[in-house]
Write a protein that holds these residues in place. Structure first.
Motif, short mmCIF file in Angstrom:
data_model
loop_
_atom_site.label_atom_id
_atom_site.label_comp_id
_atom_site.label_asym_id
_atom_site.label_seq_id
_atom_site.Cartn_x
_atom_site.Cartn_y
_atom_site.Cartn_z
N PHE A 1 0.83 -1.21 0.00
CA PHE A 1 0.00 0.00 0.00
C PHE A 1 0.86 1.26 0.00
CE2 PHE A 1 -3.20 -3.02 0.91
CZ PHE A 1 -4.38 -2.46 0.44
N TYR A 2 1.93 1.24 0.75
CA TYR A 2 2.82 2.40 0.82
C TYR A 2 3.43 2.69 -0.55
CZ TYR A 2 6.64 5.43 2.32
OH TYR A 2 7.50 6.47 2.46
N MET B 1 0.64 3.70 -3.22
CA MET B 1 0.04 4.99 -2.88
C MET B 1 1.05 6.13 -2.93
SD MET B 1 -3.08 4.34 -2.78
CE MET B 1 -3.60 5.97 -2.36
N VAL C 1 -1.06 4.08 3.32
CA VAL C 1 -1.64 5.17 2.54
C VAL C 1 -1.33 6.49 3.22
CG1 VAL C 1 -3.78 6.17 1.65
CG2 VAL C 1 -3.47 3.68 1.65
N SER D 1 2.40 7.40 3.14
CA SER D 1 2.93 7.68 1.81
C SER D 1 2.72 9.14 1.41
CB SER D 1 2.30 6.74 0.78
OG SER D 1 0.93 7.07 0.58
#
Length: 182
Positions: A70-71, A74, A123, A126
């Motif tokens: 996700f990091y 995103m 998220v 990021s």
């Protein structure tokens, strides 16, 4: 067109002001907090794994895959948003999101209730670096941008070290959950 060229020339000639350095310090503190949060889970592995009855595979997913995917994905999106939106508000949104989800991580009862907040924390976190780098580029002339970036990235080892200190000294006194809430 000539106005943007003259603005760029004016930026290249000016020196960073004290308020620019204050923003740099604030962004660095946020980066420290980013890495404290990111590292807390690993720092408290010996407490979290038995309490949540996590296997090594599940813990590996929490500290690696669940967050990193996700990091990473995103980060590109947040970098684009940092170019288009009001950067301080975007940064405040990311900070609020990852802070709230860190609290949710502290309330976890098992793998799933830990995995969901840890994924979405990716998220929120990021947002920090693309937004911070854009803000620093707005405030520092190119000849000082290397220093500003280096100072900002000092937050990485400081945050990791602070996480280990929290786990080693504060954790035994108040517990891992309270550290996540804090």
């Amino acid at each position: 067109m000539s106005q943007s060229v003259s603005q760029t020339s004016a930026m290249a000639e000016r020196e960073a002001r004290s308020r620019d350095y204050a923003v740099l310090c604030l962004l660095t503190v946020i980066n420290v907090m980013n890495f404290v949060d990111r590292q807390l889970l690993a720092s408290f592995a010996n407490d979290i794994m038995p309490e949540l009855n996590l296997s090594n595979t599940e813990f590996g997913l929490l500290t690696g895959f669940a967050f990193i995917v996700f990091y990473s994905v995103m980060g590109l999106s947040m970098g684009t948003l940092a170019d288009r939106l009001h950067r301080p508000r975007l940064l405040a949104f990311g900070l609020a999101l990852w802070s709230g989800l860190t609290v949710a991580s502290g309330a976890a009862k098992g793998f799933v209730t830990m995995a969901i907040p840890r994924m979405v924390i990716g998220v929120g976190e990021s947002v920090a670096t693309p937004t911070a780098m854009s803000m620093l580029a707005d405030r520092f002339p190119s000849r000082q941008l290397g220093f500003a970036a280096g100072f900002y990235y000092m937050g990485v080892p400081i945050g990791i070290a602070a996480s280990l200190l929290i786990a080693g000294y504060l954790g035994p006194a108040i517990g891992w959950r309270a550290c996540f809430y804090l």
